[in-house]
Design a protein around this motif. Sequence first.
Motif, PDB file in Angstrom:
ATOM      1  N   GLU A 367      16.144  -2.977  21.901  1.00  0.00           N
ATOM      2  CA  GLU A 367      15.375  -3.213  20.686  1.00  0.00           C
ATOM      3  C   GLU A 367      14.501  -2.003  20.396  1.00  0.00           C
ATOM      4  OE1 GLU A 367      13.238  -6.831  20.511  1.00  0.00           O
ATOM      5  OE2 GLU A 367      15.003  -8.100  20.785  1.00  0.00           O
ATOM      6  N   THR A 368      14.612  -1.490  19.185  1.00  0.00           N
ATOM      7  CA  THR A 368      13.793  -0.364  18.742  1.00  0.00           C
ATOM      8  C   THR A 368      13.279  -0.644  17.341  1.00  0.00           C
ATOM      9  OG1 THR A 368      15.735   0.796  17.865  1.00  0.00           O
ATOM     10  CG2 THR A 368      15.050   1.345  20.119  1.00  0.00           C
ATOM     11  N   SER A 369      12.242   0.077  16.981  1.00  0.00           N
ATOM     12  CA  SER A 369      11.691  -0.058  15.642  1.00  0.00           C
ATOM     13  C   SER A 369      11.386   1.330  15.103  1.00  0.00           C
ATOM     14  CB  SER A 369      10.407  -0.895  15.663  1.00  0.00           C
ATOM     15  OG  SER A 369       9.859  -1.010  14.359  1.00  0.00           O
ATOM     16  N   THR A 370      11.964   1.655  13.969  1.00  0.00           N
ATOM     17  CA  THR A 370      11.654   2.922  13.312  1.00  0.00           C
ATOM     18  C   THR A 370      10.729   2.642  12.137  1.00  0.00           C
ATOM     19  OG1 THR A 370      13.713   2.709  12.054  1.00  0.00           O
ATOM     20  CG2 THR A 370      13.751   4.105  14.003  1.00  0.00           C
ATOM     21  N   GLY A 371       9.834   3.587  11.852  1.00  0.00           N
ATOM     22  CA  GLY A 371       8.786   3.308  10.886  1.00  0.00           C
ATOM     23  C   GLY A 371       8.703   4.319   9.765  1.00  0.00           C
ATOM     24  N   PHE A 372       8.276   3.847   8.623  1.00  0.00           N
ATOM     25  CA  PHE A 372       8.104   4.677   7.437  1.00  0.00           C
ATOM     26  C   PHE A 372       6.839   4.243   6.707  1.00  0.00           C
ATOM     27  CE2 PHE A 372      12.565   3.798   8.237  1.00  0.00           C
ATOM     28  CZ  PHE A 372      13.079   5.071   8.425  1.00  0.00           C
ATOM     29  N   ALA A 373       6.346   5.118   5.863  1.00  0.00           N
ATOM     30  CA  ALA A 373       5.212   4.766   5.023  1.00  0.00           C
ATOM     31  C   ALA A 373       5.595   3.614   4.094  1.00  0.00           C
ATOM     32  CB  ALA A 373       4.772   5.983   4.214  1.00  0.00           C
ATOM     33  N   PRO A 374       4.606   2.935   3.505  1.00  0.00           N
ATOM     34  CA  PRO A 374       4.923   1.818   2.603  1.00  0.00           C
ATOM     35  C   PRO A 374       5.898   2.219   1.505  1.00  0.00           C
ATOM     36  CG  PRO A 374       2.579   1.843   3.089  1.00  0.00           C
ATOM     37  CD  PRO A 374       3.156   3.102   3.682  1.00  0.00           C
ATOM     38  N   SER A 375       6.589   1.211   1.004  1.00  0.00           N
ATOM     39  CA  SER A 375       7.593   1.423  -0.036  1.00  0.00           C
ATOM     40  C   SER A 375       6.944   1.962  -1.312  1.00  0.00           C
ATOM     41  CB  SER A 375       8.309   0.102  -0.331  1.00  0.00           C
ATOM     42  OG  SER A 375       9.392   0.302  -1.212  1.00  0.00           O
ATOM     43  N   PHE A 376       7.774   2.457  -2.216  1.00  0.00           N
ATOM     44  CA  PHE A 376       7.247   3.032  -3.450  1.00  0.00           C
ATOM     45  C   PHE A 376       8.178   2.728  -4.614  1.00  0.00           C
ATOM     46  CE2 PHE A 376       9.882   6.252  -1.434  1.00  0.00           C
ATOM     47  CZ  PHE A 376      10.690   6.678  -2.471  1.00  0.00           C
ATOM     48  N   ILE A 377       7.605   2.773  -5.788  1.00  0.00           N
ATOM     49  CA  ILE A 377       8.342   2.691  -7.049  1.00  0.00           C
ATOM     50  C   ILE A 377       8.267   4.059  -7.706  1.00  0.00           C
ATOM     51  CG2 ILE A 377       8.337   1.756  -9.386  1.00  0.00           C
ATOM     52  CD1 ILE A 377       9.379  -0.286  -7.528  1.00  0.00           C
ATOM     53  N   SER A 378       9.393   4.590  -8.129  1.00  0.00           N
ATOM     54  CA  SER A 378       9.413   5.858  -8.859  1.00  0.00           C
ATOM     55  C   SER A 378      10.489   5.766  -9.921  1.00  0.00           C
ATOM     56  CB  SER A 378       9.679   7.037  -7.915  1.00  0.00           C
ATOM     57  OG  SER A 378       9.736   8.255  -8.639  1.00  0.00           O
ATOM     58  N   GLU A 425       0.012  -2.300  -0.487  1.00  0.00           N
ATOM     59  CA  GLU A 425      -0.327  -3.715  -0.306  1.00  0.00           C
ATOM     60  C   GLU A 425       0.753  -4.477   0.449  1.00  0.00           C
ATOM     61  OE1 GLU A 425      -2.224  -2.338  -4.210  1.00  0.00           O
ATOM     62  OE2 GLU A 425      -0.319  -2.072  -3.164  1.00  0.00           O
ATOM     63  N   THR A 426       2.004  -3.993   0.397  1.00  0.00           N
ATOM     64  CA  THR A 426       3.098  -4.694   1.080  1.00  0.00           C
ATOM     65  C   THR A 426       3.222  -4.290   2.545  1.00  0.00           C
ATOM     66  OG1 THR A 426       4.724  -3.028   0.411  1.00  0.00           O
ATOM     67  CG2 THR A 426       4.380  -4.888  -1.077  1.00  0.00           C
ATOM     68  N   GLY A 427       2.446  -3.295   2.977  1.00  0.00           N
ATOM     69  CA  GLY A 427       2.475  -2.871   4.370  1.00  0.00           C
ATOM     70  C   GLY A 427       3.540  -1.825   4.637  1.00  0.00           C
ATOM     71  N   ALA A 428       3.480  -1.270   5.850  1.00  0.00           N
ATOM     72  CA  ALA A 428       4.424  -0.226   6.244  1.00  0.00           C
ATOM     73  C   ALA A 428       5.839  -0.782   6.331  1.00  0.00           C
ATOM     74  CB  ALA A 428       4.020   0.368   7.588  1.00  0.00           C
ATOM     75  N   ARG A 429       6.796   0.081   6.079  1.00  0.00           N
ATOM     76  CA  ARG A 429       8.194  -0.305   6.241  1.00  0.00           C
ATOM     77  C   ARG A 429       8.604  -0.158   7.712  1.00  0.00           C
ATOM     78  NH1 ARG A 429      11.035   3.533   2.032  1.00  0.00           N
ATOM     79  NH2 ARG A 429       9.218   4.792   2.604  1.00  0.00           N
ATOM     80  N   ARG A 430       9.388  -1.093   8.174  1.00  0.00           N
ATOM     81  CA  ARG A 430       9.895  -1.054   9.541  1.00  0.00           C
ATOM     82  C   ARG A 430      11.372  -1.441   9.546  1.00  0.00           C
ATOM     83  NH1 ARG A 430       6.081   1.504  10.249  1.00  0.00           N
ATOM     84  NH2 ARG A 430       4.291   1.161  11.610  1.00  0.00           N
ATOM     85  N   ILE A 469      11.619  -4.691   7.069  1.00  0.00           N
ATOM     86  CA  ILE A 469      10.463  -5.369   6.493  1.00  0.00           C
ATOM     87  C   ILE A 469       9.638  -4.357   5.706  1.00  0.00           C
ATOM     88  CG2 ILE A 469      10.407  -7.120   8.311  1.00  0.00           C
ATOM     89  CD1 ILE A 469       8.110  -5.622   9.587  1.00  0.00           C
ATOM     90  N   GLY A 470       8.910  -4.869   4.716  1.00  0.00           N
ATOM     91  CA  GLY A 470       8.104  -3.992   3.880  1.00  0.00           C
ATOM     92  C   GLY A 470       8.832  -3.492   2.652  1.00  0.00           C
ATOM     93  N   ASN A 471      10.035  -3.990   2.396  1.00  0.00           N
ATOM     94  CA  ASN A 471      10.772  -3.571   1.211  1.00  0.00           C
ATOM     95  C   ASN A 471      10.258  -4.290  -0.036  1.00  0.00           C
ATOM     96  OD1 ASN A 471      12.436  -1.723   2.436  1.00  0.00           O
ATOM     97  ND2 ASN A 471      14.095  -3.166   2.811  1.00  0.00           N
TER      98      ASN A 471
END
Length: 972
Positions: A367-378, A425-430, A469-471
């Motif tokens: 089990e691993t988890s990769t992380g990204f900054a919160p999602s964005f709209i562009s 507001e939706t939190g970090a993406r994982r 999560i966080g999408n």
Amino acid sequence: MFKFRMKNSLSSAITAALALSSLAPVYTSAQSAAPVQDQVPAQSDIDTEEIEKISVTGSRIRSGRQAASIPVDVVSSEQIKLSGFQNVEEILNNMPQFVPSGTASTNSTANPTATGAATLDLRGLGSTRSLVLVNGRRYTFFDSSQTTDINTIPASLIERVEVVTGGASAVYGSDAVAGVVNFIMKDDFEGVELRTQFNQTAEGDGNTKDFTLTMGGNFADGRGNAVIALNYLDRDAIYTTDRDFSSSVLTDGTDANGNRVLVPGGSSFVPNGRFTGLPSSAEGIAAIPGLDSALAAAGLTGIGGDGFIPDADGNVRPFSRPDDLYNYTLDNFLRIPQERHSLTLFADYEINDDSKLYIEGAYTHNETSTGFAPSFISTSLPIDVTNPYISSELSDVLQLVDANEAGVAQNDGLVNLGVNRRLVETGARRNNDSRHSFRALIGVEGVIDDYNYDLYYSYARSDNTQTQIGNVSSSAFAAGILSVDGAAPIVNPFGPNISAEGVDYISIDTINTEVTELNVFGASISGDLLEVPHGFLSASFGVEWRSNKVVFAVDQALLTGDVAGFNAVQPTAGEIEVWEVFGEVFMPILADVAGIKSLDATAAYRYSEYDLEQTDGVSTFLVGLDWMVNDSLAFGAQFQKAIRAPSLGEAFGGQQLFPVAATDPCALPSAATDATIRSLCEATGVPASLVGSANLQPNNEIPGVFGGNPNLSEEESDTITVSAIITPTSIPNLRVLVDYFDIEVDNAIGAFGGSVNNILDICYSQVQDINSTACQAVSRNSTSGVIDTLNPVTATNVNVGGLATSGVDFQVDYKVELDASEINILFNATLLNDYDLTPIADLNTVNDCAGAFGTTCGEPKSELKMNTSVTWTDGDLTLGLRHRWSEDTTLDQVQFGADPSTSAVPELSGYSYLDISVNYNLSDNSTIWGGVNNVLDKNPPLLGSRQSRANTRPDTYNATGAELFIGGSYRF
């Protein structure tokens, strides 16, 4: 920078070999190192007194020695233990022959479906060209790339690792273009052993706990043996914000004197929102009566192409760089968390004196988890001109714009604005990956009339569930910012004001699943065919069948492209089968004549029949020559023609979009003054007023579309190796290996152009033709000219031009025996002469990446890399010291001819690390060990626009600082 000519280097190496061998007397000293003809891979734990012939990686013919024509490097279990690393890829990536891939520990795979897997990359030719074996047979692969996740191989169960750093497709089949990494496991064990190790960085974080319980014993009156091992590993995360150097984004910028330097950077997709699309040029503002004063009343005097940014109260002002940029390194991992459970089983049973049944089994849950900054709209979205969350002054501006729109859009109550909103507001993406890998193998080996046979079948399966999560749903966001029946919109995009109800409305979690299966049947027979004047003609013949299958199921939201920031991701399903026949021959030519103790020839051939339309039937072969001058010196040479068929992902993988580090040439100031580039930028969709503007590239990364192509054909490669093994009898316990390699890959499979950055560079700086394939791959937003998620660069798989690399490996292994102790010195080095990339087959462009790094060349490829380890053993005590060094590298664009003054970091200085270790045997049954890696606590070099992530390249450079480890084992 270190430079050399290969011909001179090879000549010097041979001269040195002859000089060393000339030191050998005509007699053999009883205290000298084993003569060349008795050599097996260095530091292997094979007892040559118990068996006469062994299998050495690189050949299927059993022999009592390592052939000089097959360059083999060996990492022993003792080296693995004293390294302190608990994941095997970290151990091997420190060898000069490897170029670090995007590994699980650093989470450098910055894409929306990051796997958390760890892979190996020999010679920097890519993980798909490096074949991983376990006990000489193919192992589980984790996804459609058909590469092995090294996380599934517990380091504590490895007896040794044999690395063949030349092509081996004729012996092992497709994928062995750069070489083979063969993990030899501990499969003959009696008793019970408990082993544990704990790691922690000097900062007090990154705790890693590893426990292994191994049990084994004989049965059936000693005719059988079974070993079972249980392993558990738990590794804590380290965040980018846990280290000063990676806590905020750096990019290339300019100081007060106009010099290029590293400056604070970030993303223009910001939590308060950045809104574009209002008239910003003098002509555009003047075209709407009253707009100038309305903008002033709203606080938007001087608004530019970057648009405006609201505050928490809805007040707006022009967006300002770099002050308003978002620090997207937040919520990212410097080292990802990992939890692993594994069970490994080996058993064998002697059916009779001439045959043995063996089985292998392995199960791993990783089990691993990769992380990204919160999602964005562009994207561009309609906004109500009377939106209740904006000021009355901004509403006046929108109403003026609406009143001056054309056609049905005029006075419809809506104005399209470019919305660039970081949804904190939706939190970090994982991306949480839960991977179950299983492998079972059964086989029979034995002897029939002095011929060795081996017959086996294996089945391997990997099931991965990736929960994202966080999408955010793009369609929900677009609907949520509009009023319904006069009610206030459920989502307020202006300022950091999205409510909990709004978060629930736009949030979605997605689940992707991937199942891979590998079936292998193999049968081979080997032995001495007949006696010839100088020995025996030996041969090996066999057949092999493989079936690779993958099914990648995509979440419906990703399938339809409804996940913000990403285009639609397509599913993958496919199967590739291949039947192969192969043969290998060993022929002694001369023996015991002047200057020749033995002269032997080898040859191998493999024919592969694929069920791929473009590949079908292909052949590979090798020829080699081994010349033993005397007991102290041997030379070898080999030529091999190898192939690699497309992997399932390369051929059938669905297309997907993700951002990668790249530079838009049209966003550079020089584009505005270069007539050719300016014209080309305008032709590809950049508004004339924005050519040379930094607004064209809002972020360091540019989106690209990647994916499969069923029309791919196989790669072809030619490999030449020339080697020497030196064990001068006048210098006891000295062993020197010199290996020259030259690998050329034609018709190489890869992303079109090699990378997004390559495509842009070829289009705008090299070919400069709007009708070229490179320029046709570039899309832009028709209004802003930006390469965005809806208008990306197309870099799907093709047979690109080629890869070529050459160099020399050196290894010196020397033991000094003292009165009551001994010192062991092991030195490894690689001199890289060439590393050339030809990104597009029909162009003459060749990128020289030896000694370079960057968006084109990737990880730093130092022309000289060295590892030196010294251990001192006195009875039960062993002290170790290891030094790792790599030479300086140049930014690829500078190496290609760009002015160094145009880059903030045109060169990376040479880097070295110092590690210490200690091992003490408390008794015959118990051992403790420990040490510190990177004992001087060196931080990595800093980079801006050319970083892979975390303001550096954490796959190449230690990014976590000094790390302490302590372990122990007890055997019952």
